[in-house]
Design a protein around this motif. Structure first.
Motif, PDB file in Angstrom:
ATOM      1  N   ARG A 145      47.163 -69.615 -28.641  1.00  0.00           N
ATOM      2  CA  ARG A 145      47.446 -68.172 -28.751  1.00  0.00           C
ATOM      3  C   ARG A 145      48.127 -67.855 -30.085  1.00  0.00           C
ATOM      4  NH1 ARG A 145      49.676 -67.373 -22.687  1.00  0.00           N
ATOM      5  NH2 ARG A 145      47.673 -67.356 -21.636  1.00  0.00           N
ATOM      6  N   THR A 171      53.040 -63.613 -29.265  1.00  0.00           N
ATOM      7  CA  THR A 171      51.688 -63.570 -28.682  1.00  0.00           C
ATOM      8  C   THR A 171      51.628 -62.628 -27.471  1.00  0.00           C
ATOM      9  OG1 THR A 171      52.076 -65.458 -27.210  1.00  0.00           O
ATOM     10  CG2 THR A 171      51.171 -65.944 -29.396  1.00  0.00           C
ATOM     11  N   PHE A 173      52.888 -59.640 -27.512  1.00  0.00           N
ATOM     12  CA  PHE A 173      52.978 -58.255 -27.985  1.00  0.00           C
ATOM     13  C   PHE A 173      51.609 -57.745 -28.424  1.00  0.00           C
ATOM     14  CE2 PHE A 173      57.509 -59.365 -29.639  1.00  0.00           C
ATOM     15  CZ  PHE A 173      57.967 -59.413 -28.337  1.00  0.00           C
ATOM     16  N   ASP A 174      51.501 -56.410 -28.508  1.00  0.00           N
ATOM     17  CA  ASP A 174      50.256 -55.850 -29.047  1.00  0.00           C
ATOM     18  C   ASP A 174      50.186 -56.164 -30.549  1.00  0.00           C
ATOM     19  OD1 ASP A 174      51.299 -53.445 -30.673  1.00  0.00           O
ATOM     20  OD2 ASP A 174      52.271 -53.205 -28.732  1.00  0.00           O
ATOM     21  N   THR A 175      49.006 -55.998 -31.103  1.00  0.00           N
ATOM     22  CA  THR A 175      48.777 -56.437 -32.486  1.00  0.00           C
ATOM     23  C   THR A 175      49.702 -55.747 -33.480  1.00  0.00           C
ATOM     24  OG1 THR A 175      46.475 -56.685 -31.848  1.00  0.00           O
ATOM     25  CG2 THR A 175      46.943 -56.811 -34.195  1.00  0.00           C
ATOM     26  N   SER A 176      49.904 -54.431 -33.322  1.00  0.00           N
ATOM     27  CA  SER A 176      50.712 -53.734 -34.324  1.00  0.00           C
ATOM     28  C   SER A 176      52.173 -54.165 -34.240  1.00  0.00           C
ATOM     29  CB  SER A 176      50.577 -52.218 -34.172  1.00  0.00           C
ATOM     30  OG  SER A 176      51.301 -51.769 -33.054  1.00  0.00           O
ATOM     31  N   THR A 177      52.658 -54.430 -33.009  1.00  0.00           N
ATOM     32  CA  THR A 177      54.041 -54.895 -32.866  1.00  0.00           C
ATOM     33  C   THR A 177      54.189 -56.288 -33.465  1.00  0.00           C
ATOM     34  OG1 THR A 177      54.310 -53.590 -30.857  1.00  0.00           O
ATOM     35  CG2 THR A 177      55.872 -55.383 -31.182  1.00  0.00           C
ATOM     36  N   ARG A 203      62.749 -54.289 -29.982  1.00  0.00           N
ATOM     37  CA  ARG A 203      61.909 -53.784 -28.882  1.00  0.00           C
ATOM     38  C   ARG A 203      62.723 -52.859 -27.966  1.00  0.00           C
ATOM     39  NH1 ARG A 203      59.382 -57.212 -25.285  1.00  0.00           N
ATOM     40  NH2 ARG A 203      57.655 -55.772 -25.110  1.00  0.00           N
TER      41      ARG A 203
END
Lengths: 327, 368
Positions: A145, A171, A173-177, A203
């Protein structure tokens, strides 16, 4: 047992731009290796796969780079007997893993390479033969991952700016985060536990303030403090990444815990102005939850103790002391 | 109670109490030799907590029926006594500690009114006043629409004058209790919060207005009442919002009907935080300004707690000066800075509450 054929191959026939099997970092300095190859010769020939036209490297990328830097025209290579990508992937990893312990970045690249042909369970079952150590399927899954995290995750792992634990968290988190944190970690260098703190606080600020993490990280305040993390006197022109990390943590803490931060700063101010006798230390209650303050003292002689006790007796009369304790 | 499956111990006596419960659920009971299949089923779910709210397990209490409240170290406890009649809850409050307290949580109903009766007879024979509640490990009144137990307890307590029963709830399930001859020995208690918190954090519970309307109905039937501001949640504007809740309570009921009011800010075991984050991703409740308390539970930073407590105790004194107000699990500094005194000695807070119970519920004052 498999025997490798060794041939002298022109360097121009080897497609070193094909990094499909590479698990070592690409920008490693090879000058020491080049010096060794000049002095002692090529002790272990790189492993290459014959293709219709020329060869592609399977292992020995650094040796090939060193040979190129020495202007060698050709180099002895082992020719891979198998054309199975799965077998070659295992060989590429094993060759490195049986020479030395793989770095975190290499582990991730290795898992990513093997993961194209095997699932985590199969890799784990064969891990002793491939990685020179037993790895469990869960860990392998995490490595795979991490391999799919956006750039520059693996570079940051190699550079020590990102721990495996922090990468594993990313891994989830969403891509932008994830990209926002990777961008932050490329500008600071802090321990693994502090990386975790930075992600947690950021966060939580994001949830509290209904602000995407990416916007928080790209905000003016963080940009400004990372900028002023700035060139150190000793190392002009380069950022002091550790100092920048501390500034970032302090900023996030203040924004995440404003009342606690204010209380800590205020208490630190009082402590600084407090006229404590030499050798006496005052400890504040953790997070100001308890009412218990403590004083500790060091002394060498009865006279010194007498002096300290006399000074301590005057402590309750000090305005700063009252402000500190009568909170 | 929206249940999907019902399990029952094979060796459990199918008494009228049990048959009534089964009939009220409308489900076919699945007999099990022990709890293992129920635990396995819940443990293997993607979201064990959510599944556990839909599966009722009728069993026997194999542990102590009457227990002392575990309290916590460093903070003052009210010395409550727990009557262990069941576990977990069908409502779904984001902050509920039971999500992390049981491993896994299982909605258990402990059948056996006879053995419960024997246990209570022993309690009632003691030469002391006890405040006994069923709301520690479950909501006291989620069971009322399906079970004989709440009514049985009310009538059982009516037959003595040494202990008081407190039924603590976020429901309005009191219909079956209204006409019972309770003799004042049961306190019906509501956990209250602001409408905003109820809407965002207390899924499946009754609205504040409904709770207060039901409290009024119960008071009209002679029941004494209690209110628990627990957990208080800090958010922008919460002080005024909680003040409005207090005002609303006393527009519905007379202070003389209220035996006590407890106050406590949100506190939680650290392991609850990831559960809330996972099950309630939109909830901001775990992201307050928490510090690790002396009892290893997360608590709001003390000055924030004190500021809110000051506002609430002030208005409570103004509106209901005769009602005993106390903190659940707070320390000397909080008590002194907000109440002006600290019931410091062990048992002192409990004694204050016992006295209030004796006074309002007609208990034997010679036992104080």
């Amino acid at each position: 047992m498999q025997a490798f054929q060794i041939d002298q191959i022109p360097l121009s026939a080897i497609d070193v731009a094909d990094k499909g099997f590479r698990i070592t970092r690409a920008d490693d300095d090879v000058s020491a290796l080049a010096a060794s190859m000049t002095g002692a010769g090529l002790l272990v020939p790189p492993l290459v796969l014959a293709r219709d036209q020329g060869f592609v490297p399977v292992s020995g990328f650094r040796r090939l780079a060193a040979a190129a830097s020495l202007d060698w025209e050709s180099i002895a290579c082992r020719i891979a007997a198998s054309t199975s990508e799965k077998t070659l992937a295992k060989q590429a990893v094993a060759e490195n893993a049986f020479q030395r312990e793989l770095s975190p970045g290499e582990q991730v690249r290795a898992a990513g390479l093997l993961g194209r042909h095997m699932d985590a369970r199969e890799i784990a079952d064969a891990s002793l033969a491939i990685f020179n150590t037993r790895l469990n399927p869960g860990f392998i899954t995490h490595l795979i991952r991490i391999h799919s995290l956006p750039h520059p995750a693996i570079d940051l792992l190699e550079a020590g700016n990102l721990s495996i634990k922090a990468a594993k968290t990313l891994t989830g988190f969403d891509t932008s985060t994830a990209a926002a944190f990777l961008s932050l970690f490329s500008k600071v260098r802090v321990s693994s536990s502090k990386q975790m703190e930075i992600m947690t606080w950021a966060r939580e600020i994001s949830v509290r303030e209904k602000l995407p993490v990416a916007d928080l990280c790209a905000g003016k305040e963080i940009a400004a403090l990372l900028e002023t993390g700035g060139p150190t006197a000793k190392n002009a022109g380069h950022k002091d990444l550790a100092a920048a990390g501390n500034l970032l943590r302090a900023y996030l803490f203040q924004r995440r815990f404003p009342a606690l931060d204010q209380a800590k700063k205020s208490a630190a101010g009082y402590l600084q102005t407090l006229k404590l006798p030499r050798g006496v230390t005052m400890t504040l209650p953790e997070h100001f939850e308890s009412m218990m303050y403590s004083l500790s003292m060091n002394f060498k002689t009865p006279e010194e103790l007498q002096t300290q006790l006399k000074a301590l007796a005057e402590l309750p009369g000090q305005e700063e002391f009252a402000s500190l304790v009568n909170r | 109670m929206k249940l999907s499956r019902l399990f029952i111990d094979t060796d459990l006596d199918r008494t009228e109490e049990v048959e009534y419960l089964i009939s009220r659920t409308g489900l076919d009971p699945e007999p099990v030799k022990d709890s293992a299949p129920v635990y396995d089923l819940i443990n293997h779910a993607a979201d064990p907590v959510s599944l556990a709210k839909k599966i009722l397990y009728i069993t026997q209490n194999r542990g102590a029926v009457v227990r002392e409240c575990p309290g916590t170290s460093h903070y003052t406890c009210c010395d409550y006594t727990i009557l262990h009649t069941g576990t977990f809850c069908t409502m779904d409050c984001s902050y509920c500690i039971l999500q992390a307290y049981f491993h896994p949580p299982v909605l258990q109903y402990f059948a056996g009114l006879d053995s419960l009766s024997h246990s209570l007879d022993e309690v009632f024979s003691r030469q002391k006043i006890l405040r006994i509640g069923t709301g520690e490990y479950t909501d006291s009144l989620i069971w009322e629409p399906v079970s004989r137990m709440p009514g049985f307890l009310v009538e059982k307590f009516a037959g003595q004058n040494r202990s008081v029963l407190e039924l603590k709830t976020k429901t309005v399930n009191t219909d079956g209790l209204l006409d019972l001859d309770h003799k004042g020995k049961t306190i019906l208690a509501w956990s209250v919060n602001t409408p905003e918190v109820i809407r965002s954090e207390e899924r499946g519970t009754a609205a504040l207005a409904a709770r207060l309307a039901t409290a009024r109905t119960c008071a009209e039937k002679g029941y004494k009442l209690a209110f628990h501001f627990d957990p208080l949640v800090l958010y922008e504007g919460c002080e005024s919002a909680y003040e409005r809740v207090i005002q609303s309570i006393f527009t519905h009921v007379d202070p003389s009907d209220v035996v006590w009011i407890s106050i406590g800010t949100f506190r939680f075991m650290p392991q609850l935080k990831p559960v809330i984050a996972s099950r309630f991703p939109d909830s901001i409740i775990p992201y307050g300004e928490f510090i690790l308390g002396l009892d290893n539970k997360m608590r709001y930073f003390k000055p924030l707690r004190i500021a809110l407590y000051r506002r609430l105790t002030k208005i409570l004194r103004e509106i209901a000066p005769g009602v005993l107000v106390y903190y659940c699990m707070e320390d000397q500094e909080v008590w002194e800075k907000t109440m002006g005194f600290f019931p410091g000695k062990p048992g002192a807070l409990g004694h204050l509450l016992d006295a209030a119970a004796a006074d309002r519920c007609g208990l034997d004052k010679s036992l104080l």
